[in-house]
Design a protein around this motif. Structure first.
Motif, mmCIF file in Angstrom:
data_model
loop_
_atom_site.group_PDB
_atom_site.id
_atom_site.type_symbol
_atom_site.label_atom_id
_atom_site.label_comp_id
_atom_site.label_asym_id
_atom_site.label_seq_id
_atom_site.Cartn_x
_atom_site.Cartn_y
_atom_site.Cartn_z
ATOM 1 N N ALA A 1 0.821 -1.215 0.000
ATOM 2 C CA ALA A 1 0.000 0.000 0.000
ATOM 3 C C ALA A 1 0.859 1.272 0.000
ATOM 4 O O ALA A 1 0.514 2.271 -0.621
ATOM 5 N N ASP A 2 1.992 1.240 0.730
ATOM 6 C CA ASP A 2 2.851 2.427 0.854
ATOM 7 C C ASP A 2 3.916 2.497 -0.237
ATOM 8 O O ASP A 2 4.813 3.343 -0.175
ATOM 9 N N ARG A 3 3.807 1.622 -1.222
ATOM 10 C CA ARG A 3 4.859 1.505 -2.225
ATOM 11 C C ARG A 3 5.258 2.864 -2.821
ATOM 12 O O ARG A 3 6.440 3.196 -2.912
ATOM 13 N N GLU A 4 4.239 3.676 -3.171
ATOM 14 C CA GLU A 4 4.553 4.951 -3.816
ATOM 15 C C GLU A 4 5.284 5.904 -2.877
ATOM 16 O O GLU A 4 6.250 6.548 -3.261
ATOM 17 N N MET A 5 4.798 5.960 -1.626
ATOM 18 C CA MET A 5 5.452 6.816 -0.633
ATOM 19 C C MET A 5 6.914 6.379 -0.447
ATOM 20 O O MET A 5 7.837 7.193 -0.456
ATOM 21 N N ILE A 6 7.104 5.057 -0.302
ATOM 22 C CA ILE A 6 8.460 4.536 -0.066
ATOM 23 C C ILE A 6 9.367 4.830 -1.262
ATOM 24 O O ILE A 6 10.507 5.277 -1.108
ATOM 25 N N GLN A 7 8.818 4.602 -2.460
ATOM 26 C CA GLN A 7 9.649 4.826 -3.647
ATOM 27 C C GLN A 7 9.951 6.321 -3.840
ATOM 28 O O GLN A 7 11.033 6.671 -4.326
ATOM 29 N N ALA A 8 9.017 7.197 -3.430
ATOM 30 C CA ALA A 8 9.274 8.637 -3.533
ATOM 31 C C ALA A 8 10.414 9.043 -2.591
ATOM 32 O O ALA A 8 11.303 9.816 -2.961
ATOM 33 N N GLU A 9 10.376 8.485 -1.372
ATOM 34 C CA GLU A 9 11.470 8.772 -0.428
ATOM 35 C C GLU A 9 12.784 8.190 -0.944
ATOM 36 O O GLU A 9 13.841 8.805 -0.837
ATOM 37 N N ASN A 10 12.688 6.973 -1.483
ATOM 38 C CA ASN A 10 13.878 6.315 -2.047
ATOM 39 C C ASN A 10 14.490 7.155 -3.164
ATOM 40 O O ASN A 10 15.709 7.230 -3.315
ATOM 41 N N GLN A 11 13.598 7.828 -3.939
ATOM 42 C CA GLN A 11 14.086 8.649 -5.049
ATOM 43 C C GLN A 11 15.014 9.769 -4.558
ATOM 44 O O GLN A 11 16.006 10.095 -5.207
ATOM 45 N N LYS A 12 14.712 10.311 -3.352
ATOM 46 C CA LYS A 12 15.585 11.341 -2.773
ATOM 47 C C LYS A 12 17.004 10.799 -2.574
ATOM 48 O O LYS A 12 17.993 11.469 -2.859
ATOM 49 N N ASP A 13 17.077 9.562 -2.051
ATOM 50 C CA ASP A 13 18.397 8.950 -1.844
ATOM 51 C C ASP A 13 19.093 8.719 -3.175
ATOM 52 O O ASP A 13 20.291 8.947 -3.313
ATOM 53 N N VAL A 14 18.313 8.225 -4.153
ATOM 54 C CA VAL A 14 18.891 7.918 -5.461
ATOM 55 C C VAL A 14 19.410 9.195 -6.122
ATOM 56 O O VAL A 14 20.535 9.223 -6.657
ATOM 57 N N ASP A 15 18.614 10.269 -6.058
ATOM 58 C CA ASP A 15 19.045 11.546 -6.637
ATOM 59 C C ASP A 15 20.327 12.037 -5.967
ATOM 60 O O ASP A 15 21.272 12.466 -6.641
ATOM 61 N N ALA A 16 20.342 11.974 -4.639
ATOM 62 C CA ALA A 16 21.527 12.437 -3.899
ATOM 63 C C ALA A 16 22.754 11.612 -4.275
ATOM 64 O O ALA A 16 23.859 12.139 -4.429
ATOM 65 N N ALA A 17 22.546 10.313 -4.431
ATOM 66 C CA ALA A 17 23.660 9.430 -4.793
ATOM 67 C C ALA A 17 24.207 9.795 -6.173
ATOM 68 O O ALA A 17 25.419 9.835 -6.385
ATOM 69 N N ARG A 18 23.299 10.060 -7.114
ATOM 70 C CA ARG A 18 23.731 10.448 -8.468
ATOM 71 C C ARG A 18 24.500 11.756 -8.420
ATOM 72 O O ARG A 18 25.528 11.913 -9.058
ATOM 73 N N GLU A 19 23.966 12.712 -7.618
ATOM 74 C CA GLU A 19 24.633 14.008 -7.500
ATOM 75 C C GLU A 19 26.048 13.871 -6.959
ATOM 76 O O GLU A 19 26.968 14.538 -7.388
ATOM 77 N N ARG A 20 26.185 12.938 -5.968
ATOM 78 C CA ARG A 20 27.510 12.763 -5.370
ATOM 79 C C ARG A 20 28.402 11.881 -6.247
ATOM 80 O O ARG A 20 29.517 11.537 -5.869
ATOM 81 N N GLY A 21 27.842 11.476 -7.413
ATOM 82 C CA GLY A 21 28.654 10.730 -8.385
ATOM 83 C C GLY A 21 28.946 9.296 -7.995
ATOM 84 O O GLY A 21 29.965 8.728 -8.372
ATOM 85 N N LEU A 22 28.034 8.663 -7.199
ATOM 86 C CA LEU A 22 28.230 7.243 -6.873
ATOM 87 C C LEU A 22 28.141 6.410 -8.144
ATOM 88 O O LEU A 22 27.464 6.777 -9.107
ATOM 89 N N SER A 23 28.808 5.257 -8.144
ATOM 90 C CA SER A 23 28.848 4.402 -9.337
ATOM 91 C C SER A 23 27.451 3.878 -9.673
ATOM 92 O O SER A 23 26.564 3.809 -8.809
ATOM 93 N N ALA A 24 27.284 3.500 -10.939
ATOM 94 C CA ALA A 24 25.991 2.965 -11.385
ATOM 95 C C ALA A 24 25.604 1.737 -10.558
ATOM 96 O O ALA A 24 24.438 1.549 -10.195
#
Lengths: 416, 416
Positions: free
Chosen positions: B40-63
């Motif tokens: 049920a919370d999948r969208e909320m969780i994935q939206a929060e996860n997206q923040k981590d993913v964006d930050a990781a990309r910004e910091r240039g973490l590997s694919a």
């Protein structure tokens, strides 16, 4: 100092590989030789012990302390008998439980193996040196022993005897070593050999155990204090309650499984407490009670906040009247030492609630706390009673000085 | 910071008393609700996860790092399936083995109980948050989770979902808490709560595990590196050896039970090694060999001293020709990581010597090292593989997240 300790740990590690795979016969031969050597070396050992006893007297140690230090003929005989009993215990090393067939076709079992190298740090009687050496050896471990300064000469003499027995049985002498220094400054060096030592067992006062826990990088199995409670429920059989109370408090008040606090349900307090107080006072026990207890027992002193967490190890008992089983369990939980807790009741449901809900290494129904002991519980000789929850909780015998590895019997299987 | 952590530990301790005595039905209800909430919370969780993913990309973490961090639909589905499987596992809490009658008349058994409060410190994928919560809860423990900084928003969102499931089942929300700070400076405060936390499980790189071990006063169960060896004996069945070698090295090279070093008996080296090298090279594996290996395999690079203790977690294999079983076992003992060791042989005596003498959490005969896994060995889901010998050695499932207390059933017995 650091160099000496590291060198001992290295030698212990090397010896541990040999004793780990030694057969039961070789280990038992070493124990038999140890019994013979302890008898043959008795005079030498007692002469060295006399040095410790003389020094203790000079420093003005109490008669009780001097008595605990003395390797009398009676103590030597008991020590030899203890080693004989360890030799008779079944060898846990190499045993396997059930072997299961897995869907992949592999067969999986668990085999008991020694822990490796154990460091035992103690303050007590020199006979612990021999008891610990015998148990560690039978379980296939090497051991480094560090006794108290007041038993230095005794421990070094006993170590010599143990090492000659090991060599006589074709086992490495370094499997049992006594640290030739007893100052606390040496301990941190020992406690940082986490690559070479697998387990530390401290036995002694609260200060020693705290020092070891705070300074060790090696896993520690604590043998800590026992603040044991007896709860007399509203449905207690009063005869059983009285007999167990007297046994738990008076049979040997100086040991960790002796009773320290009596909890009594309010509905039976007025009938049970005066009776109990009379019997306890007859046995020389001083009572420290909550206000309700003091109202019922005229010789009871008022208990203070310092009483409830106290391990008296003496003929003193704290007594509290409680409203219910829950009240009793809340008190136990608050002053929990993880040692031994007992309920006296004929009520099935409350007995089972107590069993399920009380957190202690031994939980008992209608039995004396004094039964928390390796021999009484069926483990044979014990190296201590663990109040830590990891690895072992309660008396530690031979099995608790080992661990298990997985064994996979295959026939060419690969993972899908 | 210290205050926040101590407060969380206190709340965990309090919650642990409730989950310790919660019935199997309540715990399974919480797990079922968790499956529903994760969906049920999948969208909320994935939206929060997206923040981590964006930050990781910004910091240039590997694919690869970003991939491990991403809670895709597939990862979410697997997470839900994992919780469902934990719900299906038998509840270890409250079970008792054999109850024995002792000469004194007491009956003695051991009952499985939760450990209490577990702190899990990890760096890896956010799904560990849910896996660990489900396992700790089913075993009746409270847990404090401390994930990596790169998964902060994901872990906080998952914690919220877990806590709502707990409350829905009538269990205390504080039974599962995520530390709201991810800096390493916070760790020592957590690791000194030895009165409130019973066990620390670190999972991650060598640096993290060393830091935890050196700073913890709480017992630590290490999930450490695996330098797994495969020894091809003179009497090996070469087909089995080759199949197991390829499976152990290539099936999933990035995990701790993958093969890192191949040891080959000198008498079969010239027939087996060229064959093995061809297959390995075909699968993209780089070989680093001892001089005798390099003489037989032309594409092998010379191994250096740094290779033998290396956990490559990659398509690289060190290879050594040995003179004998003893030579192989000496090499294994020298570079022992206590993880998984396998022998390929048809010789009964050498197989059993290997089983008895090699010290590892799993010792295998004619099977792939990849079988050292909770599911494959029959434990169900696992929280990690312990390479510590105390308490648990090898995969840790539900049973390893519990301990045992003694239970004494009496009828008025006192100690003689």
């Amino acid at each position: 100092m650091e160099k000496i300790i590291q060198d001992m740990a290295l030698k212990a590690r090397k010896a541990s590989r040999k004793v780990a795979t030694a057969g039961t016969a070789a280990k038992n031969r070493a124990l038999a030789l140890l019994c013979e050597s302890l008898a043959a070396d008795r005079e030498m050992i007692q002469a060295e012990n006399q040095k410790d006893v003389d020094a203790a007297r000079e420093r003005g140690l109490s008669a009780a302390m001097v008595d605990r230090l003395t390797l009398s003929d009676k103590v030597m005989d008991a020590m030899i008998q203890g080693v004989r009993e360890v030799a008779l215990l079944p060898d846990p090393v190499g045993t396997m439980g059930e072997v299961r067939l897995r869907p992949s076709g592999i067969r999986v079992g668990k085999m008991r193996i020694p822990l490796g190298v154990i460091a035992m740090i103690y303050e007590s009687r020199p006979n612990v040196t021999v008891d610990a050496a015998a148990l560690c050896l039978k379980a296939g471990n090497a051991v480094i022993l560090r006794g108290g300064s007041e038993a230095f000469y005794s421990n070094m003499a006993l170590a010599k005897t143990v090492q000659s027995a090991l060599e006589g049985a074709g086992l490495p002498a370094h499997a049992v070593q006594v640290l030739p220094m007893t100052d606390r400054e040496a301990l941190p060096f020992l406690l940082q050999q986490e690559e070479l030592i697998d387990l530390v067992i401290p036995r002694g006062g609260e200060g020693l155990i705290r020092f070891v826990t705070e300074n060790s990088r090696i896993p520690v199995l604590k043998h800590y204090k026992g603040v044991c409670h007896l709860y007399v429920d509203v449905d207690a059989d009063k005869e059983k309650a009285l007999a167990i109370l007297m046994n738990a408090k008076c049979q040997r008040p100086g040991v960790c499984n002796a009773l320290e606090t009596l909890l009594v349900h309010e509905k039976v307090a007025d009938s049970f407490l005066p009776l109990a107080a009379e019997a306890l006072e007859g046995a020389g026990v001083l009572l420290r009670g909550c206000p309700r207890t003091c109202a019922l027992v005229k010789n009871a002193e008022p208990a203070t906040d310092a009483d409830w967490p106290s391990e008296y190890l003496d003929l003193i008992l704290s007594v509290k009247v409680v409203d219910s089983l829950d009240d009793a369990m809340d008190h136990i939980s608050l002053y929990n030492s993880g040692h031994t807790e007992s309920i006296i009741t004929e009520n099935w449901s409350r007995a089972w609630r107590f069993i399920r809900e009380v957190d202690a290494s031994a939980v008992m129904v209608n039995a004396s706390t004094r039964f928390n002991d390796g021999g009484e519980l069926g483990l044979g000789a014990e190296i201590g009673i663990s109040t830590s929850k990891l690895h072992a909780y309660g008396p530690m015998g031979l099995v608790e000085l080992t661990t298990e590895k997985f064994v996979v019997f295959g026939d060419g299987q690969v993972r899908a």
